[in-house]
Design a protein around this motif. Sequence first.
Motif, PDB file in Angstrom:
ATOM      1  N   GLY A 239       0.793  -1.220   0.000  1.00 37.45           N
ATOM      2  CA  GLY A 239       0.000   0.000   0.000  1.00 37.45           C
ATOM      3  C   GLY A 239       0.826   1.270   0.000  1.00 37.45           C
ATOM      4  N   VAL A 240       2.137   1.149   0.234  1.00 37.85           N
ATOM      5  CA  VAL A 240       2.998   2.329   0.306  1.00 37.85           C
ATOM      6  C   VAL A 240       2.955   3.134  -0.988  1.00 37.85           C
ATOM      7  N   LEU A 241       2.983   2.449  -2.133  1.00 36.88           N
ATOM      8  CA  LEU A 241       3.031   3.136  -3.423  1.00 36.88           C
ATOM      9  C   LEU A 241       1.724   3.829  -3.802  1.00 36.88           C
ATOM     10  N   SER A 242       0.675   3.602  -3.032  1.00 37.76           N
ATOM     11  CA  SER A 242      -0.553   4.375  -3.240  1.00 37.76           C
ATOM     12  C   SER A 242      -0.396   5.792  -2.730  1.00 37.76           C
ATOM     13  N   GLY A 243       0.622   5.998  -1.896  1.00 39.79           N
ATOM     14  CA  GLY A 243       0.856   7.301  -1.309  1.00 39.79           C
ATOM     15  C   GLY A 243       0.109   7.564  -0.020  1.00 39.79           C
ATOM     16  N   LYS A 244      -0.651   6.580   0.454  1.00 35.33           N
ATOM     17  CA  LYS A 244      -1.513   6.847   1.607  1.00 35.33           C
ATOM     18  C   LYS A 244      -0.768   6.945   2.933  1.00 35.33           C
ATOM     19  N   TYR A 245       0.499   6.518   2.961  1.00 33.68           N
ATOM     20  CA  TYR A 245       1.266   6.616   4.202  1.00 33.68           C
ATOM     21  C   TYR A 245       2.248   7.784   4.207  1.00 33.68           C
ATOM     22  N   GLY A 248       3.867  10.473   7.231  1.00 32.41           N
ATOM     23  CA  GLY A 248       3.543   9.854   8.509  1.00 32.41           C
ATOM     24  C   GLY A 248       2.080   9.512   8.697  1.00 32.41           C
ATOM     25  N   ALA A 249       1.301   9.569   7.638  1.00 30.44           N
ATOM     26  CA  ALA A 249      -0.135   9.269   7.744  1.00 30.44           C
ATOM     27  C   ALA A 249      -0.353   7.819   8.156  1.00 30.44           C
ATOM     28  N   GLN A 250      -1.384   7.607   8.949  1.00 27.55           N
ATOM     29  CA  GLN A 250      -1.783   6.267   9.376  1.00 27.55           C
ATOM     30  C   GLN A 250      -3.287   6.106   9.159  1.00 27.55           C
ATOM     31  N   PRO A 251      -3.688   5.828   7.930  1.00 26.76           N
ATOM     32  CA  PRO A 251      -5.121   5.726   7.623  1.00 26.76           C
ATOM     33  C   PRO A 251      -5.804   4.650   8.458  1.00 26.76           C
ATOM     34  N   MET A 256      -0.626  -1.206   7.508  1.00 29.21           N
ATOM     35  CA  MET A 256       0.510  -0.808   8.337  1.00 29.21           C
ATOM     36  C   MET A 256       0.096   0.037   9.534  1.00 29.21           C
ATOM     37  N   THR A 257      -1.143   0.492   9.526  1.00 30.45           N
ATOM     38  CA  THR A 257      -1.693   1.122  10.720  1.00 30.45           C
ATOM     39  C   THR A 257      -2.046   0.047  11.745  1.00 30.45           C
TER      40      THR A 257
END
Length: 347
Positions: A239-245, A248-251, A256-257
């Motif tokens: 999921g890292v390459l989606s940009g959602k992290y 320091g974001a933790q959706p 990974m959250t």
Amino acid sequence: MEYRPLGRTDLRVSVICLGTMTYGEQNSEAEGHEQMDYALERGVNFFDTAEMYSVPPRAETYGRTEEVIGTWVKASGKRDKVILATKVVGPGERFAHVRDGNPKFNREHITAAVDASLKRLQTDYIDLYQLHWPERSTNTFGKLNYVHAEEQDWTPLEETFAVLADLIKEGKIRHVGLSNETPWGTMKCIALSDAMGLPRPVSVQNPYNLLNRSFEVGLAEVAIREDCGLLAYSPIAGGVLSGKYLDGAQPEGARMTLFPGNFSRYLKPNAEEATIAYAKLAKEYGFAPADLANTFVNTRQFTTSNIIGATTMKQLESNIDTAEMVLPEVLLEEIEKVNQLYSNPCP
């Protein structure tokens, strides 16, 4: 949907493979069934699982994903529409709950594992049976450099493949694959199989994504020349390459959250910088970042199938949509420039 040969077999698998490791943990049984129904409707004929799933692995959920698939197989009556792959656990400290607590690729353990998987999957046969990771010490799971260990008590490959040959004769499995394997291990298994008339590996399931292109260094040539193609897992790096992290974001509800210690290999130095660069390219050329990442994996010459994973139907739909996407040559050139700056930050 494009279909590609699975090794030198008569099977053709969809370029998108449905990964299922979230079933029984992040996804309920009903959600897993919905995903399988939808994937099949979209032309995905290839499902991948493992005896150790759900992920992260623990005794309470061991085998649960196979059970979810099994109830779908029974309820849908569509076993013959799906090429089903699973895996046998290798050794590791985290698997004290598997068999005698020290999993091996010997006759006793593989036979027990196959029989248990068949029961959970509610099927008479497994199309592709994979060794989940080598029994010997190797540089896998976040390691690039190989450090030799004088072991060691690992089952001779001749014994392992002789067992698999017998299981094929019994009709319990159809074909054999490797996973988390090295160039040496892959070629050794192929050479051994060819020399002794044992089952030939038809695939190797390894991590491959824009943050980890280590497969290209030694295994890409093997995959192409030996018809032992890549089944790519972690195509968007967890999921890292989606940009959602980023930043320091933790959706809420993200992998990974929920389980930060289990996927730390995707949060290494240069990973964020590389992700930002790829996200910028995606935006410039009109792609969502995750779509860019998946399409790159789909379109490599050595890729047989891309194992996508989704926890929501929206994610699943967009992942499958990438089967129809292509990346312009100029974008591929820009991707190579980023790769030169940030080479394999997340092996």
